[in-house]
Scaffold this motif. Structure first.
Motif, PDB file in Angstrom:
ATOM      1  N   ALA A 222      62.090  54.716  80.932  1.00  0.00           N
ATOM      2  CA  ALA A 222      60.475  54.972  81.109  1.00  0.00           C
ATOM      3  C   ALA A 222      59.688  54.827  79.351  1.00  0.00           C
ATOM      4  O   ALA A 222      60.763  54.764  78.576  1.00  0.00           O
ATOM      5  CB  ALA A 222      60.394  56.252  81.497  1.00  0.00           C
ATOM      6  N   ARG A 223      58.849  54.954  79.375  1.00  0.00           N
ATOM      7  CA  ARG A 223      58.018  54.919  78.152  1.00  0.00           C
ATOM      8  C   ARG A 223      57.994  56.032  77.401  1.00  0.00           C
ATOM      9  O   ARG A 223      58.060  55.980  76.169  1.00  0.00           O
ATOM     10  CB  ARG A 223      56.384  54.579  78.439  1.00  0.00           C
ATOM     11  N   ASP A 224      58.315  57.267  78.116  1.00  0.00           N
ATOM     12  CA  ASP A 224      58.705  58.478  77.351  1.00  0.00           C
ATOM     13  C   ASP A 224      59.851  59.124  78.141  1.00  0.00           C
ATOM     14  O   ASP A 224      59.960  58.938  79.221  1.00  0.00           O
ATOM     15  CB  ASP A 224      57.468  59.069  76.919  1.00  0.00           C
ATOM     16  N   ALA A 225      60.209  60.402  77.452  1.00  0.00           N
ATOM     17  CA  ALA A 225      61.232  61.329  77.952  1.00  0.00           C
ATOM     18  C   ALA A 225      60.741  61.782  79.116  1.00  0.00           C
ATOM     19  O   ALA A 225      61.570  62.250  80.047  1.00  0.00           O
ATOM     20  CB  ALA A 225      62.001  62.065  76.991  1.00  0.00           C
ATOM     21  N   ALA A 226      59.632  62.372  78.952  1.00  0.00           N
ATOM     22  CA  ALA A 226      59.116  63.078  80.169  1.00  0.00           C
ATOM     23  C   ALA A 226      59.097  62.460  81.440  1.00  0.00           C
ATOM     24  O   ALA A 226      59.362  62.701  82.691  1.00  0.00           O
ATOM     25  CB  ALA A 226      57.545  63.665  79.957  1.00  0.00           C
ATOM     26  N   ALA A 227      58.685  61.248  81.583  1.00  0.00           N
ATOM     27  CA  ALA A 227      58.618  60.311  82.574  1.00  0.00           C
ATOM     28  C   ALA A 227      59.850  59.860  83.067  1.00  0.00           C
ATOM     29  O   ALA A 227      60.421  60.172  84.295  1.00  0.00           O
ATOM     30  CB  ALA A 227      57.854  58.890  82.225  1.00  0.00           C
ATOM     31  N   ALA A 228      60.984  59.782  82.053  1.00  0.00           N
ATOM     32  CA  ALA A 228      62.404  59.403  82.402  1.00  0.00           C
ATOM     33  C   ALA A 228      62.898  60.659  83.158  1.00  0.00           C
ATOM     34  O   ALA A 228      63.681  60.700  84.076  1.00  0.00           O
ATOM     35  CB  ALA A 228      62.899  59.099  80.950  1.00  0.00           C
ATOM     36  N   ASP A 229      62.505  61.816  82.856  1.00  0.00           N
ATOM     37  CA  ASP A 229      62.922  63.104  83.054  1.00  0.00           C
ATOM     38  C   ASP A 229      62.710  63.276  84.814  1.00  0.00           C
ATOM     39  O   ASP A 229      63.475  63.423  85.879  1.00  0.00           O
ATOM     40  CB  ASP A 229      62.723  64.491  82.512  1.00  0.00           C
ATOM     41  N   ARG A 230      61.327  62.779  84.963  1.00  0.00           N
ATOM     42  CA  ARG A 230      61.004  62.860  86.514  1.00  0.00           C
ATOM     43  C   ARG A 230      61.608  61.813  86.941  1.00  0.00           C
ATOM     44  O   ARG A 230      62.056  62.335  88.423  1.00  0.00           O
ATOM     45  CB  ARG A 230      59.419  62.530  86.343  1.00  0.00           C
ATOM     46  N   MET A 231      61.835  60.722  86.796  1.00  0.00           N
ATOM     47  CA  MET A 231      62.676  59.938  87.486  1.00  0.00           C
ATOM     48  C   MET A 231      64.239  60.495  87.845  1.00  0.00           C
ATOM     49  O   MET A 231      64.763  60.132  88.960  1.00  0.00           O
ATOM     50  CB  MET A 231      62.805  58.481  86.818  1.00  0.00           C
ATOM     51  N   ALA A 232      64.753  60.947  86.734  1.00  0.00           N
ATOM     52  CA  ALA A 232      65.996  61.373  86.842  1.00  0.00           C
ATOM     53  C   ALA A 232      66.095  62.633  88.105  1.00  0.00           C
ATOM     54  O   ALA A 232      66.970  62.596  88.754  1.00  0.00           O
ATOM     55  CB  ALA A 232      66.737  61.949  85.645  1.00  0.00           C
ATOM     56  N   ASP A 233      65.127  63.441  87.820  1.00  0.00           N
ATOM     57  CA  ASP A 233      65.027  64.478  89.003  1.00  0.00           C
ATOM     58  C   ASP A 233      64.966  63.846  90.296  1.00  0.00           C
ATOM     59  O   ASP A 233      65.605  64.425  91.211  1.00  0.00           O
ATOM     60  CB  ASP A 233      63.752  65.347  88.530  1.00  0.00           C
ATOM     61  N   ALA A 234      63.948  62.974  90.531  1.00  0.00           N
ATOM     62  CA  ALA A 234      63.991  62.152  92.002  1.00  0.00           C
ATOM     63  C   ALA A 234      65.313  61.775  92.234  1.00  0.00           C
ATOM     64  O   ALA A 234      65.695  62.001  93.354  1.00  0.00           O
ATOM     65  CB  ALA A 234      62.892  61.318  91.823  1.00  0.00           C
ATOM     66  N   ALA A 235      65.884  61.064  91.397  1.00  0.00           N
ATOM     67  CA  ALA A 235      67.245  60.464  91.669  1.00  0.00           C
ATOM     68  C   ALA A 235      68.279  61.510  92.185  1.00  0.00           C
ATOM     69  O   ALA A 235      68.949  61.319  93.008  1.00  0.00           O
ATOM     70  CB  ALA A 235      67.774  59.541  90.560  1.00  0.00           C
ATOM     71  N   ASP A 236      68.192  62.775  91.424  1.00  0.00           N
ATOM     72  CA  ASP A 236      69.068  63.812  91.738  1.00  0.00           C
ATOM     73  C   ASP A 236      68.871  64.296  93.065  1.00  0.00           C
ATOM     74  O   ASP A 236      69.652  64.575  93.825  1.00  0.00           O
ATOM     75  CB  ASP A 236      69.029  64.861  90.754  1.00  0.00           C
ATOM     76  N   ARG A 237      67.881  64.091  93.577  1.00  0.00           N
ATOM     77  CA  ARG A 237      67.281  64.615  94.999  1.00  0.00           C
ATOM     78  C   ARG A 237      67.486  63.671  95.930  1.00  0.00           C
ATOM     79  O   ARG A 237      67.500  63.904  97.184  1.00  0.00           O
ATOM     80  CB  ARG A 237      65.881  65.202  95.073  1.00  0.00           C
ATOM     81  N   SER A 238      67.708  62.451  95.479  1.00  0.00           N
ATOM     82  CA  SER A 238      67.517  61.394  96.609  1.00  0.00           C
ATOM     83  C   SER A 238      68.962  61.158  97.452  1.00  0.00           C
ATOM     84  O   SER A 238      70.140  61.197  96.339  1.00  0.00           O
ATOM     85  CB  SER A 238      67.105  60.200  96.028  1.00  0.00           C
ATOM     86  N   PRO A 239      69.225  60.614  98.615  1.00  0.00           N
ATOM     87  CA  PRO A 239      70.490  60.457  98.821  1.00  0.00           C
ATOM     88  C   PRO A 239      70.734  58.866  98.671  1.00  0.00           C
ATOM     89  O   PRO A 239      72.082  58.864  98.930  1.00  0.00           O
ATOM     90  CB  PRO A 239      70.248  60.654 100.440  1.00  0.00           C
ATOM     91  N   THR A 240      70.067  58.280  98.358  1.00  0.00           N
ATOM     92  CA  THR A 240      70.267  57.028  97.686  1.00  0.00           C
ATOM     93  C   THR A 240      70.989  56.834  96.309  1.00  0.00           C
ATOM     94  O   THR A 240      70.498  57.886  95.524  1.00  0.00           O
ATOM     95  CB  THR A 240      69.297  55.873  97.731  1.00  0.00           C
ATOM     96  N   ARG A 241      71.502  55.762  95.854  1.00  0.00           N
ATOM     97  CA  ARG A 241      72.220  55.594  94.398  1.00  0.00           C
ATOM     98  C   ARG A 241      71.041  54.862  93.726  1.00  0.00           C
ATOM     99  O   ARG A 241      70.295  53.939  93.888  1.00  0.00           O
ATOM    100  CB  ARG A 241      73.284  54.555  94.543  1.00  0.00           C
ATOM    101  N   SER A 242      71.299  55.232  92.320  1.00  0.00           N
ATOM    102  CA  SER A 242      70.200  54.767  91.363  1.00  0.00           C
ATOM    103  C   SER A 242      70.944  54.432  90.101  1.00  0.00           C
ATOM    104  O   SER A 242      71.829  55.536  89.756  1.00  0.00           O
ATOM    105  CB  SER A 242      68.903  55.740  91.016  1.00  0.00           C
ATOM    106  N   MET A 243      70.654  53.709  89.372  1.00  0.00           N
ATOM    107  CA  MET A 243      71.285  53.355  88.014  1.00  0.00           C
ATOM    108  C   MET A 243      70.438  52.507  87.188  1.00  0.00           C
ATOM    109  O   MET A 243      69.476  52.056  87.628  1.00  0.00           O
ATOM    110  CB  MET A 243      72.555  52.542  88.236  1.00  0.00           C
ATOM    111  N   ALA A 244      70.517  53.131  85.613  1.00  0.00           N
ATOM    112  CA  ALA A 244      69.665  52.353  84.740  1.00  0.00           C
ATOM    113  C   ALA A 244      70.493  51.104  84.044  1.00  0.00           C
ATOM    114  O   ALA A 244      71.597  51.233  83.990  1.00  0.00           O
ATOM    115  CB  ALA A 244      69.426  53.528  83.574  1.00  0.00           C
TER     116      ALA A 244
END
Length: 354
Positions: A119-141
């Motif tokens: 993401a462009r900044d750490a705050a947005a990156a954290d929001r994405m990581a939070d969503a990935a933690d909650r999601s039943p699907t897999r995510s990778m950077a």
């Protein structure tokens, strides 16, 4: 999961989108079923055209993918995410769009791969990581240096201690300024500090752990963000670790990607422009036997194969999570702070999210 090929949707057909298309074409258990780009010219792109003006990338042979003839084509990425029958959404859009479309793909129940930087900044990156933690699907950077031949070998040697402790490590990634409107806009790309140097910042974290502090110098030239950075990563009682990243070299300079790591009993050295790229020289002056897998290929194919294999086998894609990628964005932000203030920045006061 069924035995049918995984259905992939690639969003964004600049140099990285074409690079991913090229890598998927060599994977027998996946099919690119849909692509999206707001530039209609890119939807019919051919190998070697740089994605319709999106830049051809730094690595020889990069960006050589072709949109499959039978892939569904979308000008609107939201329509691809909501309509296409997909297992995986691969986000290769400009950095400021990663959060919006990454979150949308997760909400649609897709596995998601998101190109670097997260993401462009750490705050947005954290929001994405939070969503990935909650999601039943897999995510990778898409932090491809964690899969690059020669770099993987380096990390294994450091971690298993086969050549003793590390005394010093230097990393260098420098090139001329890329062409295209995205690369001209520092507010979008974050300068070479975020868009280019994040590769080495992430690899340093992955290999040596979170540093205690960073001390950086740099300048802006081609954008209004940091286009050339040199950072020392401080580790209490640990090795001297330095990384340089730059996209302000003179036009025609080319691309250099190198490391040199000095250990107690050997020196490991990698230079992308050399053949062989990887060398291991022991303290008695002998060169270790060549490792064939180290000098061939890039990290793009291994990265995508790893992610798809994790999906196929139902296991976590934990080699580089979105949380990892968010931490690397935060590390780069600490480097930017050090450049702005002219002082060392201690990482302990920049609390990582759980």
């Amino acid at each position: 999961m069924s035995d049918r090929p995984l259905r992939i949707g690639v969003v964004g057909l600049g140099s990285m989108g074409l690079t991913h298309l090229q890598a998927y074409s060599a994977y027998p258990d996946a099919v690119v079923a849909a692509v999206a780009d707001r530039d209609p010219r890119r939807l019919s792109c051919r190998a070697g055209d740089g994605g319709g003006g999106g830049g051809g990338g730094n690595i020889e042979g990069q960006g050589g993918g072709v949109v499959p003839a039978d892939a569904a084509r979308y000008v609107d990425a939201d329509e691809l995410i909501s309509e296409a029958d997909l297992d995986v959404t691969d986000i290769c859009l400009p950095t400021p769009l990663h959060e919006r479309f990454g979150l949308a793909a997760m909400a649609a129940g897709r596995h998601v791969l998101i190109e670097k930087p997260l993401a462009r900044d750490a705050a947005a990156a954290d929001r994405m990581a939070d969503a990935a933690d909650r999601s039943p699907t897999r995510s990778m950077a898409g932090m491809c240096m964690r899969f690059w031949p020669g770099w993987v070998e380096l990390r294994q040697a450091v971690r298993d201690g086969r050549y003793g402790r590390v005394l010093a490590a230097t990393f260098r990634r420098v090139t001329s300024h890329p062409q295209g409107p995205f690369y001209a806009d520092g507010s979008a790309n974050g300068g070479a500090l975020l868009d280019l140097h994040v590769h080495d910042a992430d690899f340093v974290r992955w290999t040596f752990g979170e540093p205690d502090a960073v001390e950086s110098v740099g300048y802006a030239r081609d954008t209004d963000e940091i286009d050339h950075v040199t950072t020392r990563y401080h580790y209490a009682g640990g090795p001297v670790v330095i990384a340089e990243g730059c996209w302000s070299m003179a036009s025609g300079f080319g691309f250099e990607m190198r490391y040199c790591v000095n250990l107690e009993h050997a020196t490991l050295d990698f230079d992308l422009g050399r053949d062989p790229a990887f060398r291991c020289i022991t303290r008695d002056g002998a060169s270790a036997a060549p490792i064939p897998a180290v000098d061939g290929g890039t990290g793009y194919g291994p990265q995508l194969r790893y992610f798809l294999d994790c999906i196929r086998r139902g296991r976590p894609a934990d080699r580089v999570t979105l949380r990892d990628a968010a931490a690397s964005v935060r590390l780069v932000e600490a480097e930017a702070e050090s450049i702005r203030t002219g002082s060392r920045v201690t990482l302990a006061r920049r609390e990582a999210r759980p």
